[in-house]
Design an enzyme around this catalytic site. Sequence first.
Site, PDB file in Angstrom:
ATOM      1  CB  SER A 134      -0.938   0.122   1.028  1.00  0.00           C
ATOM      2  OG  SER A 134      -1.540   1.322   1.442  1.00  0.00           O
ATOM      3  CE1 TYR A 147      -4.348  -1.790   4.810  1.00  0.00           C
ATOM      4  CE2 TYR A 147      -3.421   0.145   4.394  1.00  0.00           C
ATOM      5  CZ  TYR A 147      -3.845  -0.996   4.007  1.00  0.00           C
ATOM      6  OH  TYR A 147      -4.138  -1.333   2.487  1.00  0.00           O
ATOM      7  CB  ALA A 148       1.535   1.977   7.740  1.00  0.00           C
ATOM      8  CE  LYS A 151      -2.058  -4.122   2.495  1.00  0.00           C
ATOM      9  NZ  LYS A 151      -2.423  -5.456   1.452  1.00  0.00           N
TER      10      LYS A 151
END
Length: 239
Positions: A134, A147-148, A151
């Site tokens: 992402s 989330y980061a 990913k």
Amino acid sequence: MSTENGNAEAPALVLSGGSSGIGEALAADLRNDWDVTSVSRSLPSKPLEGVTYVSGDVAGDAPQAVRESLASQGRTSIHSLIHCAGVGVFGPFMDMPKDEWERALMLNLHGTLNFVQGVADLVEDGGRIVLFSSGTVFKAPAGAAAYAASKAGIIGFSRSLAAELGAQNITVNVVAPGLVMTPLAAKLAGGEEANISTRAIKRAAVVEDFVGPTRFFLSPGASFVTGQTLVVDGGSIRR
């Protein structure tokens, strides 16, 4: 549970997450040139003709489900592997329950490790592996820490795996989408206008924007490209 409708004469391609969003767009396009087997936790309500669908969890039983499906098709190897399945987990990290950020790591990072380890040995010499990360990794906005992190792990993993599989001329590359309105990003709809304002190409992203970059990594012309991450976000991130 599976639905089978493949083309045994085309090279085989395995795709995770092909039932919705970007994965569905990939399945719709790639079925024209590959025999596509798609694995997702849920089968699509409207299956695409020419795609074999398999039900499985990428963090669990998906590799075995894919291997069984391929065996039933008489397949002992595949040309390409695309891992697109993932989950969005957003919110202030300091207030986030532990089970929420563990879910992001389990499905996005562990799911990648589990699925690739369980299927990549089927990829033929000279084949292709394409993973999805992402653009959030590079922007790192507030409210996206878990989330980061999940990913970003995919990018580090891909670089190391590229070194491991290079002797077999198997390439491993990553597509990193910017914000696109899919079910995964539904909670971020309020941020789309702000994202568009940062882009060189000032429009909303659509799932079809990621088909061409993926096809490039799958193509013969990309045989000397490996360990790379391509950000596809209309020029919001320029590097």
